[in-house]
Design a protein around this motif. Structure first.
Motif, short mmCIF file in Angstrom:
data_model
loop_
_atom_site.label_atom_id
_atom_site.label_comp_id
_atom_site.label_asym_id
_atom_site.label_seq_id
_atom_site.Cartn_x
_atom_site.Cartn_y
_atom_site.Cartn_z
N SER A 147 14.92 43.63 43.82
CA SER A 147 15.80 43.75 44.98
C SER A 147 16.43 42.42 45.37
CB SER A 147 15.02 44.30 46.17
OG SER A 147 13.94 43.42 46.53
N GLN A 148 15.88 41.30 44.89
CA GLN A 148 16.39 39.97 45.25
C GLN A 148 17.22 39.34 44.13
OE1 GLN A 148 15.85 38.84 48.39
NE2 GLN A 148 14.71 40.74 48.74
N HIS A 149 17.35 40.01 42.98
CA HIS A 149 18.02 39.40 41.83
C HIS A 149 19.47 39.01 42.12
CE1 HIS A 149 15.17 40.99 38.44
NE2 HIS A 149 14.56 40.23 39.32
N PRO A 174 30.40 32.02 47.01
CA PRO A 174 30.02 30.76 47.65
C PRO A 174 28.51 30.64 47.82
CG PRO A 174 30.95 32.26 49.27
CD PRO A 174 31.14 32.91 47.93
N TRP A 175 28.01 29.44 47.64
CA TRP A 175 26.58 29.13 47.83
C TRP A 175 26.32 29.00 49.33
CZ3 TRP A 175 23.24 27.15 43.66
CH2 TRP A 175 21.98 26.73 44.10
N THR A 176 25.27 29.65 49.82
CA THR A 176 24.87 29.57 51.22
C THR A 176 23.43 29.09 51.33
OG1 THR A 176 23.92 31.79 51.50
CG2 THR A 176 26.34 31.59 51.61
N THR A 177 22.96 28.92 52.54
CA THR A 177 21.57 28.50 52.73
C THR A 177 20.58 29.56 52.28
OG1 THR A 177 21.63 29.30 55.03
CG2 THR A 177 22.13 26.96 54.65
N ARG A 178 21.04 30.79 52.04
CA ARG A 178 20.16 31.87 51.58
C ARG A 178 20.24 32.08 50.07
NH1 ARG A 178 20.31 36.73 52.59
NH2 ARG A 178 18.06 37.04 52.82
N THR A 179 21.02 31.29 49.38
CA THR A 179 21.10 31.40 47.92
C THR A 179 19.78 31.01 47.29
OG1 THR A 179 23.48 30.96 47.93
CG2 THR A 179 22.30 30.57 45.87
N LEU A 180 19.32 31.81 46.35
CA LEU A 180 18.09 31.53 45.60
C LEU A 180 18.45 30.86 44.28
CD1 LEU A 180 16.23 34.96 46.00
CD2 LEU A 180 15.86 32.89 47.33
N VAL A 181 17.54 29.99 43.79
CA VAL A 181 17.77 29.35 42.51
C VAL A 181 16.41 28.97 41.90
CG1 VAL A 181 17.96 26.98 43.40
CG2 VAL A 181 19.21 27.63 41.32
N PRO A 182 16.25 29.08 40.58
CA PRO A 182 15.02 28.61 39.94
C PRO A 182 14.85 27.11 40.14
CG PRO A 182 16.23 30.07 38.47
CD PRO A 182 17.15 29.75 39.61
N VAL A 183 13.61 26.68 40.39
CA VAL A 183 13.34 25.27 40.68
C VAL A 183 12.36 24.63 39.69
CG1 VAL A 183 13.88 25.53 43.13
CG2 VAL A 183 11.50 25.79 42.35
N TYR A 184 12.09 25.32 38.59
CA TYR A 184 11.21 24.78 37.55
C TYR A 184 9.90 24.25 38.16
CZ TYR A 184 14.57 25.46 33.76
OH TYR A 184 15.40 26.02 32.81
N SER A 185 9.54 23.00 37.88
CA SER A 185 8.20 22.51 38.24
C SER A 185 8.00 22.23 39.71
CB SER A 185 7.84 21.27 37.42
OG SER A 185 7.57 21.61 36.09
N ILE A 234 11.33 30.57 42.41
CA ILE A 234 12.72 30.75 42.79
C ILE A 234 12.77 30.80 44.32
CG2 ILE A 234 14.69 32.33 42.71
CD1 ILE A 234 13.71 33.23 39.98
N GLY A 235 13.65 30.01 44.92
CA GLY A 235 13.68 30.03 46.37
C GLY A 235 14.84 29.25 46.94
N THR A 236 14.79 29.09 48.25
CA THR A 236 15.78 28.32 48.99
C THR A 236 15.22 26.95 49.32
OG1 THR A 236 15.02 29.04 51.17
CG2 THR A 236 16.65 30.44 50.04
N ALA A 237 16.10 26.01 49.62
CA ALA A 237 15.65 24.69 50.07
C ALA A 237 14.87 24.81 51.38
CB ALA A 237 16.85 23.76 50.25
N SER A 238 15.35 25.67 52.28
CA SER A 238 14.69 25.83 53.57
C SER A 238 13.25 26.30 53.40
CB SER A 238 15.47 26.83 54.43
OG SER A 238 14.87 27.00 55.69
N LYS A 273 14.47 38.72 33.59
CA LYS A 273 13.10 38.90 33.13
C LYS A 273 12.26 37.66 33.46
CE LYS A 273 10.39 39.57 28.86
NZ LYS A 273 10.47 39.67 27.38
N ALA A 274 12.83 36.47 33.31
CA ALA A 274 12.11 35.24 33.64
C ALA A 274 11.93 35.09 35.14
CB ALA A 274 12.86 34.02 33.07
N TRP A 275 12.91 35.52 35.93
CA TRP A 275 12.79 35.43 37.38
C TRP A 275 11.58 36.24 37.88
CZ3 TRP A 275 18.51 37.21 38.47
CH2 TRP A 275 19.38 36.25 37.93
N SER A 276 11.38 37.39 37.27
CA SER A 276 10.33 38.30 37.75
C SER A 276 8.97 38.04 37.12
CB SER A 276 10.74 39.75 37.49
OG SER A 276 11.90 40.08 38.24
N ALA A 277 8.92 37.17 36.11
CA ALA A 277 7.67 36.98 35.36
C ALA A 277 6.59 36.28 36.18
CB ALA A 277 7.95 36.19 34.08
N GLY A 278 6.96 35.44 37.12
CA GLY A 278 5.97 34.76 37.95
C GLY A 278 5.24 33.65 37.23
#
Length: 376
Positions: A190-192, A52-63, A255-259, A243-248
């Protein structure tokens, strides 16, 4: 003013996104005057609906990464006694428009959206060399055009020259970690496990009648070339690679949360204390260019790294992606993620999701939330 009725209407629209608009997993956050008023989440990490998706779920947000990255560059400049009016050449001597200012660079006026020399998104030095060899497609004063990918290196290289480290490191050490922002430009291993799977949007025949998508399909167009350079990491599948998540990637790799995104906009609005001076906050919020975009082929408006709704000749908004306030500013991400600040109401908003839409601007799932919040 925002009323409690707007909060309830937003939550109703958020639920409707799952009921009838194809939402898979998503979060929405609204802060007002330093406090989080809404923090809602629903759905699933993945299509198989295992987690389940929670408020702590991370997701790539592109631009939607571009605003935090621009704030990071402005902070690095500020800490060296420099600012938006500083010529880029003072920090980066090889820049092809050395007298252009950082304000002009960050408002997409330097004509470096597409590169003739091939360079890989994974290789910062290759991108810098290609930028330094590039003849600008236009110069400040001749127009502006969105830099979807090159914008990353255009911010990263000055930060490296000013601080000795990449923008991702400076963001984490000077902004995200001290302010407890769960938004990452360069995600640690550690956050993957917290990252949801992205799913691409589907095109309809009507989409390809729009000028932008017609140009996007034309490999010789500036629009296509801008979204293809630097090369590599062009599919959603590749953005699901750790690999893309960690590339910066500073232009598209956040990558982050809405909050966390909404809290960031509270900080740069001055509602929560942070490292950003009044002059940095003004640079992020102040409209610099407004008019026809040479890459997106529609009206756009930019500050130093953020977008605003474009205005017509008598000051009316062409669209309301940032609500009704003319001074609201922020940045969307491809596929639908969106975040902004509305300083007039002390408000910030962020929405993130994993079922993308085929859009470089916020789609109906995001705009329905904004319209409900403001009672539009």
């Amino acid at each position: 003013m925002i009323s409690p009725a707007g909060f309830g209407a937003l939550l109703s629209e958020f639920a409707e996104n799952f009921e009838s608009r194809g939402e898979l997993g998503a979060s929405v956050s609204v802060w007002i005057e330093g406090e989080e008023i809404i923090s809602e989440a629903g759905g699933w990490f993945e299509a198989e609906r295992r987690r389940p998706w929670t408020t702590r779920t991370l997701v790539p947000v592109y631009s939607a990464t571009k605003a935090p990255a621009a704030a990071t560059l402005l902070l690095a400049l500020d800490q060296h006694g420099l600012g938006p009016d500083t010529p880029v050449g003072e920090v980066w001597p090889g820049f092809p428009l050395p007298t252009a200012t950082f304000a002009e660079l960050l408002s997409h006026q330097c004509g470096l959206a597409a590169l003739d020399q091939r360079a890989s998104l994974w290789k910062h030095e290759e991108i810098v060399a290609a930028i330094e060899a590039q003849t600008p497609a236009w110069v400040p004063g001749e127009g502006h055009g969105y830099h979807p990918r090159t914008f990353g290196a255009l911010m990263d290289e000055p930060v490296r020259r000013l601080t000795g480290g990449p923008l991702a490191w400076f963001w984490t050490s000077r902004v995200a970690r001290p302010l407890d922002l769960d938004f990452w430009i360069g995600l640690p291993h550690s956050q993957h496990r917290r990252v949801a799977t992205l799913y691409p949007g589907k095109a309809s025949p009507a989409d390809f009648k729009e000028g932008f998508y017609q140009a996007f399909q034309d490999q010789g167009s500036l629009t296509h070339r801008a979204f293809a350079s630097p090369k590599d990491v062009r599919s959603v599948r590749e953005m699901n690679d750790p690999k893309a998540w960690s590339a910066g990637f500073p232009a598209m790799g956040g990558i982050g949360t809405a909050s966390a995104l909404a809290k960031f906009y509270q900080i740069i609005s001055g509602r929560i204390p942070g490292p950003f001076s009044e002059s940095i906050r003004a640079a992020l919020a102040t409209r610099i260019v407004d008019g026809d975009d040479l890459v997106l082929l529609k009206p756009t408006a930019f500050s130093c790294g953020c977008q605003l709704d474009p205005l017509d000749d008598i000051g009316r908004k062409h669209r309301h992606l940032y609500g009704p306030a003319t001074k609201a500013f922020g940045h969307p991400g491809a596929g639908g993620s969106h975040a902004f600040a509305d300083p007039e109401n002390g408000l910030s908003f962020a929405y993130v999701m994993n079922q993308m839409e085929l859009s470089v601007m916020p789609g109906h799932r995001a705009t329905s939330l904004i319209d409900a919040l403001y009672g539009s």
